[in-house]
Design an enzyme around this catalytic site. Structure first.
Site, PDB file in Angstrom:
ATOM      1  N   GLY A  69     -84.588 -28.687 105.593  1.00 47.29           N
ATOM      2  CA  GLY A  69     -85.686 -28.154 104.710  1.00 47.29           C
ATOM      3  C   GLY A  69     -86.503 -29.301 104.138  1.00 47.29           C
ATOM      4  N   GLY A 124     -89.081 -28.976 101.720  1.00 50.27           N
ATOM      5  CA  GLY A 124     -89.865 -28.663 100.505  1.00 50.27           C
ATOM      6  C   GLY A 124     -90.045 -29.916  99.730  1.00 50.27           C
ATOM      7  N   GLU A 137     -98.534 -16.812  85.708  1.00 55.41           N
ATOM      8  CA  GLU A 137     -99.590 -17.127  86.379  1.00 55.41           C
ATOM      9  C   GLU A 137    -100.111 -15.922  87.196  1.00 55.41           C
ATOM     10  OE1 GLU A 137     -99.210 -21.986  86.159  1.00 55.41           O
ATOM     11  OE2 GLU A 137     -98.457 -21.176  87.969  1.00 55.41           O
ATOM     12  N   ALA A 197     -90.236 -28.183  90.673  1.00 58.25           N
ATOM     13  CA  ALA A 197     -90.574 -29.526  91.632  1.00 58.25           C
ATOM     14  C   ALA A 197     -90.278 -30.795  91.247  1.00 58.25           C
ATOM     15  CB  ALA A 197     -92.066 -29.071  91.803  1.00 58.25           C
ATOM     16  N   GLN A 198     -90.476 -31.010  90.051  1.00 54.66           N
ATOM     17  CA  GLN A 198     -89.903 -32.190  89.345  1.00 54.66           C
ATOM     18  C   GLN A 198     -88.632 -32.830  89.603  1.00 54.66           C
ATOM     19  OE1 GLN A 198     -90.711 -33.241  85.180  1.00 54.66           O
ATOM     20  NE2 GLN A 198     -91.797 -31.485  84.988  1.00 54.66           N
TER      21      GLN A 198
END
Lengths: 444, 444
Positions: A28, A30, A187, A334-335
């Protein structure tokens, strides 16, 4: 920790160059996997990155691809371009199907491979919580293909609406229901509302501007529940200003492709349903069941090692370090993924050199969410603010986080054009729209 | 010529605004259809454009999308953006299935529609000349989806080649055969050779640079047979300099997906076959068989009216004005299509006003073809030249011909980056590669 290198080339069908270094296989690419790869470049390890795509995806901007604000090539980045010049890193395009920990072997769609260290960084997929009717007829937002499918669903339905003379049919084609009031849902709702306000009247002069209705369905009684009250309240105000209809304490129980039914029995006619209300871990079989916890995540120790194995690690959304302080693991954002990727890179190098290691510590750098154009909410430690400045900050941070100079330039250019003209990129229906999410149902 | 307006709204299921003007229906928004639409904007006609896509395609640059030099959104342009502000023009996304000339009706995938004038501008599709094995296993280049499929075939096969240890298998995955030595084949071969020279060594350092072999198969004994001898000779030289293997007087007779067999019995191992060796007209059924000529084109008079009908016209690649001077009709190129679209716009307006009309006259503005980077050949009337200046001219003309300011900017930006860095856009495998052309086999 020392692991003997036991490469048995006869059992391998994935071709790899010979090496005298231990092999670390990362599944992966990502945020977590890529951060790890960068830490391990030029080290005395053979790093093999597997991914089912040939590109890294920048998930935070999927909603902009879905609403034609950006083209997919601006927010995905090919692994081979990333690893140009990393001489010890190899990329292989394949889906990993099974882990065989007893023999340190992976079974992939393209053949077997042996590992000395294994890192699972496979992330999550959309969770429809077993509601097949919803899974079959709605679209998630966990893959760039989902974003393209949403775009095409939307544009095709708007075209169909131009063709039909039946008003009820036209309403259902132009109504949108977004499920989940987290950042993705908020969003998406904001971006759709902007599309409705600025693009629809130009592209479809035959419609009244009131034609496209946007519903945001949230099971709880607040939006952005992981952020501050101020962020939540402001977000609601911004969305209402954009005519988004927010339904609190409601959840979707059934969807036949045309009509959404909520648990309280409410019905909404809508041929567009976007599901952002849940995720679940996605990883190959072979990990001991006792390590799998809620949300299909993998329980690890505080060094991100999967319990019961000496050389298998998990990072990013699928990893759950469960302690008293983090009973649900760290937030799946993400952090966390980037910090875990970096941490594990350092930790593995220390383990190989028999140096002492420290447990993973998460640093919350704050949260941002954007709502339509020129509006965002920000929680940065003690500083909680909303409006234009938050939006500017959101834009700068996202622009700087995108991989690749060319991509940054493309996104910046598109945003600048959009800022001054309210124009978006070409609204194209190139893929054939498939009314199914790219969800993989094989995991629980 | 006067045609009474006989709209019977009961029989229509495609919703259209009421109008007191005659309705002209145009099927297909390629170069011809779009030129016609522009001529008819703001006139006393209701213009309805049908297309199976929501965008116009700039075919001359398909090969650049196929080789990752450009992204598709730079060379396709949404019809709705084009017709913004054309108040008498409507776009409808649907496939026209049948023409019923006796009742002036079209049957589309989305319902019926009545026309007063009908214009067929449906263009051509790939012609495999009945070779099913080739049609099934190779890719044409007549639709933006074909270009994307070629890109994905190529990138996926290069990834597969990185995985296999079998040298013969690796060769077949990295060998390319292009059939047809016309402009499409020549430009594709040149671009692939550039990819092989500049991108392959960076992205796939594991391969030797000699690994990707490119064959160009031409049935005749010269390339670009419609251009001058000078253009043909120079093109051959440029391609040889780029290591393209050109086979003359050869044609493909069979292809199983791995091995190409030529008529002379030669075989080439190649999992990549790109077919640019023929086209055939593609249009809905309902036109009298006696009007259909070679290449599945429609015979028209010198006003582009289809013989035997008062109010049906054909323009672009499918139209064939057969005279002593043009026994095969006009060349099937963008220039012809644009000139015919403009001509028919003027002519229809004159017909409606009972003004005298003149026959269509084709003006050959010359031909250009590019071969790899910074090299092209040009035949402009008496001036025949080749090299850097021809390439510069080719670049400028193509840049100015692309629809839309944004698209021109994107293409210009990508070309500038590529000129100075030899870098190309992101090489992404987003679509799932389907090893079949988008060819429609329903026409002969």
């Amino acid at each position: 920790m020392k692991i003997n290198q036991t490469i048995n080339t006869n059992s391998e069908t994935i071709c790899l160059p010979d090496t005298k270094f231990p092999r670390i296989v990362i599944i992966g690419g990502g945020f977590a996997g890529l951060a790890l790869v960068k830490k391990l470049k030029h080290k005395e390890l053979q790093v093999v990155l597997f991914d089912k795509n040939n590109f890294h995806q920048f998930q935070p901007l999927f909603y902009q691809v879905a609403t034609s604000a950006l083209e997919p090539d601006s927010i995905v980045f090919p692994f081979r371009k990333q690893i140009n010049g990393y001489k010890n890193v190899l990329f292989r395009l394949a889906e990993v199907e099974e882990i065989q920990p007893s023999s340190n072997t992976l079974i992939t769609s393209k053949g077997k491979i042996h590992y000395d260290y294994l890192v699972l960084a496979t992330g999550t997929t959309t969770n429809f919580f077993g509601m097949d009717s919803v899974a079959e007829n709605s679209l998630g937002m966990k893959d760039i293909r989902d974003s393209l499918n949403i775009r095409h669903m939307m544009l095709q339905n708007l075209e169909e609406a131009a063709i039909t003379c039946d008003e009820e049919e036209r309403d259902s084609l132009t109504n949108f229901v977004i499920v989940g009031g987290g950042p993705a849902g908020v969003e998406m709702a904001g971006a759709l509302a902007e599309f409705c306000k600025y693009i629809l009247p130009k592209d479809y002069p035959e419609y009244p501007s009131s034609i496209m209705k946007i519903y945001l369905v949230e099971a709880n009684n607040m939006l952005l529940s992981t952020m501050s009250d101020k962020a939540s309240t402001k977000t609601l105000k911004y969305l209402k200003d954009l005519n988004v209809k927010v339904l609190f304490n409601e959840s979707v129980s059934d969807y036949d492709g045309s009509q959404v039914t909520t648990k309280s029995g409410k019905t909404i006619l809508a041929k567009n349903l976007i599901w952002t209300a849940g995720v679940k871990g996605l990883f190959p079989k072979g990990i001991d069941e006792k390590n799998i916890v809620k949300g299909n995540r993998i329980k690890t120790d505080d060094n991100l090692k999967v319990e019961g194995y000496e050389n298998i690690f998990a990072i990013g959304d699928i990893a759950a370090i469960i302690t008293e302080e983090t009973p649900k693991g760290h937030p799946q954002v993400a952090q966390t993924a980037i910090q875990q990727g970096k941490y594990l890179g350092d930790t593995i190098l220390k383990l190989i050199n028999d140096e002492p290691i420290k447990p993973f510590e998460y640093r919350d750098k704050g949260s941002l969410a954007t709502v339509g154009k020129r509006k965002a909410v920000a929680d940065l430690g003690k500083f909680k603010f909303a409006g234009y400045f938050a939006w500017l900050l959101w834009s700068i941070i996202h622009l700087l986080s995108i991989s690749g100079f060319r991509n940054r330039l493309m996104v910046g250019f598109n945003w600048a054009v959009s800022y001054f003209t309210y124009e978006k990129s070409n609204r194209l229906i190139i893929r054939d729209f498939k009314p199914k999410s790219s969800i993989n149902h094989t995991n629980k």
